[in-house]
Design a protein around this motif. Structure first.
Motif, PDB file in Angstrom:
ATOM      1  N   SER A  64    -130.969  32.382 -53.949  1.00 41.90           N
ATOM      2  CA  SER A  64    -130.076  31.236 -54.146  1.00 41.90           C
ATOM      3  C   SER A  64    -129.136  31.137 -52.951  1.00 41.90           C
ATOM      4  CB  SER A  64    -129.243  31.411 -55.428  1.00 41.90           C
ATOM      5  OG  SER A  64    -128.290  32.450 -55.258  1.00 41.90           O
ATOM      6  N   THR A  66    -125.924  31.233 -53.246  1.00 42.77           N
ATOM      7  CA  THR A  66    -124.892  32.240 -53.510  1.00 42.77           C
ATOM      8  C   THR A  66    -125.359  33.608 -53.027  1.00 42.77           C
ATOM      9  OG1 THR A  66    -124.218  30.974 -55.448  1.00 42.77           O
ATOM     10  CG2 THR A  66    -123.459  33.258 -55.321  1.00 42.77           C
ATOM     11  N   LEU A  69    -125.102  33.988 -49.311  1.00 46.48           N
ATOM     12  CA  LEU A  69    -123.757  34.376 -48.864  1.00 46.48           C
ATOM     13  C   LEU A  69    -123.508  35.862 -49.100  1.00 46.48           C
ATOM     14  CD1 LEU A  69    -121.874  31.249 -50.266  1.00 46.48           C
ATOM     15  CD2 LEU A  69    -121.894  31.926 -47.848  1.00 46.48           C
ATOM     16  N   THR A  94    -118.772  30.277 -52.864  1.00 41.11           N
ATOM     17  CA  THR A  94    -118.277  30.679 -51.540  1.00 41.11           C
ATOM     18  C   THR A  94    -117.273  31.827 -51.680  1.00 41.11           C
ATOM     19  OG1 THR A  94    -118.388  28.317 -50.947  1.00 41.11           O
ATOM     20  CG2 THR A  94    -117.340  29.805 -49.368  1.00 41.11           C
ATOM     21  N   ASP A 162    -121.321  28.231 -44.344  1.00 41.85           N
ATOM     22  CA  ASP A 162    -121.816  27.868 -45.673  1.00 41.85           C
ATOM     23  C   ASP A 162    -122.337  26.436 -45.565  1.00 41.85           C
ATOM     24  OD1 ASP A 162    -122.315  27.024 -48.241  1.00 41.85           O
ATOM     25  OD2 ASP A 162    -120.538  27.966 -49.120  1.00 41.85           O
ATOM     26  N   PHE A 188    -130.928  24.623 -54.358  1.00 43.63           N
ATOM     27  CA  PHE A 188    -130.649  24.154 -55.719  1.00 43.63           C
ATOM     28  C   PHE A 188    -131.108  22.698 -55.809  1.00 43.63           C
ATOM     29  CE2 PHE A 188    -127.706  22.523 -59.017  1.00 43.63           C
ATOM     30  CZ  PHE A 188    -127.953  23.450 -60.011  1.00 43.63           C
ATOM     31  N   LYS A 191    -129.303  19.687 -54.072  1.00 43.66           N
ATOM     32  CA  LYS A 191    -129.006  19.662 -52.636  1.00 43.66           C
ATOM     33  C   LYS A 191    -129.985  18.699 -51.953  1.00 43.66           C
ATOM     34  CE  LYS A 191    -126.364  23.274 -53.571  1.00 43.66           C
ATOM     35  NZ  LYS A 191    -124.928  23.427 -53.496  1.00 43.66           N
ATOM     36  N   TYR A 330    -114.119  19.104 -56.752  1.00 43.79           N
ATOM     37  CA  TYR A 330    -114.101  20.032 -57.875  1.00 43.79           C
ATOM     38  C   TYR A 330    -112.774  19.818 -58.579  1.00 43.79           C
ATOM     39  CZ  TYR A 330    -117.966  21.781 -55.131  1.00 43.79           C
ATOM     40  OH  TYR A 330    -119.136  21.845 -54.433  1.00 43.79           O
TER      41      TYR A 330
HETATM   42  C1  LIG Z   1    -124.493  24.959 -53.951  1.00 43.00           C
HETATM   43  C2  LIG Z   1    -123.522  25.701 -53.129  1.00 43.00           C
HETATM   44  C3  LIG Z   1    -123.548  27.097 -52.992  1.00 43.00           C
HETATM   45  C4  LIG Z   1    -124.422  27.986 -53.803  1.00 43.00           C
HETATM   46  O1  LIG Z   1    -125.733  27.668 -53.871  1.00 43.00           O
HETATM   47  P1  LIG Z   1    -126.619  28.098 -55.143  1.00 43.00           P
HETATM   48  O2  LIG Z   1    -127.999  27.950 -54.637  1.00 43.00           O
HETATM   49  O3  LIG Z   1    -126.285  27.142 -56.237  1.00 43.00           O
HETATM   50  O4  LIG Z   1    -126.278  29.499 -55.480  1.00 43.00           O
HETATM   51  C5  LIG Z   1    -122.653  27.693 -52.122  1.00 43.00           C
HETATM   52  N1  LIG Z   1    -121.758  26.970 -51.438  1.00 43.00           N
HETATM   53  C6  LIG Z   1    -121.687  25.633 -51.559  1.00 43.00           C
HETATM   54  C7  LIG Z   1    -120.684  24.889 -50.750  1.00 43.00           C
HETATM   55  C8  LIG Z   1    -122.542  24.955 -52.429  1.00 43.00           C
HETATM   56  O5  LIG Z   1    -122.450  23.638 -52.559  1.00 43.00           O
END
Ligand SMILES: *Cc1c(COP(=O)(O)O)cnc(C)c1O
Length: 386
Positions: A64, A66, A69, A94, A162, A188, A191, A330
């Protein structure tokens, strides 16, 4: 509210699937027939394709964005006692990733007009514990990488981009993820390049980092059943890679469609006389809205098209009543989240992030949106009276 009014979803992935159904179904079937599910040739092909797309040498598929990162931070040896700079106005993952590796997030406010880190404020928070900066290219527009690179070089700090919302975004012609030491991507489904489930990737020009991440995503194992470090299960599925290999060649076209949608919104909002500038956020928008700024030199890929409205919650209710999808990205700045209370931040620390959380609203922008749908969204927003 007559029945003849069209409804507009925030995001509808079905037209994209319909257009590629034959190829996508074939890709899924071929994985089923191969019974080869974890990593393997589809993943390797996708890694090479994305690395090439981002103009970097290596891509390592992970589970993923996440996890991308997390493994990026792990590969750099960032952990307890280390500080990592980012913004409080981003997706939870993040900052969550920084905390999960045991490091301390140090936050810097955003610029109101781009929603990205205000580079002019970074140096004030650098200490001898600062190891990395994670600029988030929020909503599909890149943060000011020239300024961030200058600061990072000066203070010997690493950069992890990111780019979860910004694959294919560019700054002065160069793609996101080609500026930092590493870039993190998410696949995801919402995206711009989305799989049939979760997926992510770390991209980098550095062969050593790439090798470490390859080990880390597979329990730090190399060779088989020998572990020089503790990693985890952060692997990318062959099924996701097969789907994403079909979609990648269409990505630039989808970016262009999103950009055309953004341009039409701008034109129609201006014609309706309700467009205000970000400067007016400090006083009053007088019933108008602020449309997202595309900074000079940036190629924005509009993962989201986010406006400001002074009466955001009432506007949102009005849009929902008219069957128009919209969403708040958000609603609570991350420095105010309960789980981050231990960081010691309080309301008022990041005014631009807090204002974005209370005034921003994402409108439908997906590639298959029709002009008629965009016209309808603008019509409802222009008719809104607080
Ligand atoms: C979607 C997203 C993530 C995490 O991605 P996942 O694949 O959902 O874990 C991290 N940072 C930002 C800014 C995101 O929009």
């Amino acid at each position: 509210m007559s029945e003849s009014k069209i409804t507009v979803p925030l995001l509808d992935l079905k037209p994209q699937y319909a257009a590629l159904a034959e190829e996508l179904d074939q890709a899924v079937l071929s994985v089923a027939r191969s019974q080869y599910f974890i990593l393997g040739p589809e993943v390797e092909c996708f890694e090479a394709g994305v690395a090439n797309y981002c103009d970097v040498d290596h891509g390592v598929g992970v589970s993923s964005g996440t996890d991308a990162l997390i493994v990026a931070l792990m590969a750099l040896g960032i952990g307890p006692g280390d500080e990592v700079i980012t913004t409080p106005y981003t997706f939870f993952g993040t900052i969550g990733s920084i905390v999960r590796v045991g490091a301390t997030p140090v936050l810097v406010d955003i610029e109101p007009d781009t929603f990205n880190i205000d580079a002019s404020k970074i140096e004030t928070v650098i200490t001898d514990k600062t190891r990395a900066i994670i600029p988030v290219h929020l909503f599909g527009q890149m943060a000011d990488m020239r300024a961030i690179k200058d600061i990072a070089r000066e203070h010997d700090i690493l950069i992890i981009e990111d780019a979860a919302q910004a694959i294919g975004a560019k700054q002065n012609g160069r793609p996101a993820c080609s500026f930092g030491h590493m870039g993190c991507l998410s696949f995801f489904p919402t995206k711009n390049l989305g799989g049939f489930g979760d997926g992510g990737m770390v991209v980098t020009d550095d062969a050593d980092y790439a090798n470490i991440i390859k080990q880390l995503r597979n329990h730090g194992m190399e060779p088989k059943y020998y572990h020089s470090r503790v990693g985890g299960n952060f692997r990318l599925d062959a099924l996701q890679a097969a789907v994403l290999n079909v979609k990648l060649p269409h990505l630039n076209n989808w970016h262009e469609q999103r950009r055309e949608n953004a341009a039409l919104y701008r034109k129609l909002f201006t014609a309706a006389g309700i467009t205000r500038t970000a400067d007016e956020l400090d006083t009053s928008l007088n019933g108008g809205i602020v449309v997202p700024l595309e900074k000079d030199g940036n190629y924005h890929i509009y993962n989201q098209f986010v406006i400001y409205s002074e009466h955001r919650d009432a506007l949102m209710a009005q849009m929902k009543a008219n069957d128009i999808g919209c969403e708040i990205y958000y609603p609570l700045s991350l420095h105010e989240q309960e789980c981050f209370r231990l960081l010691g931040y309080k309301r008022g620390d990041f005014p631009n992030s807090e204002r974005a959380a209370s005034m921003s609203l994402a409108l439908p922008i997906f590639p298959d949106l029709s002009d008629e749908m965009i016209e309808r969204v603008v019509e409802v927003i222009a008719a809104f009276k607080a």
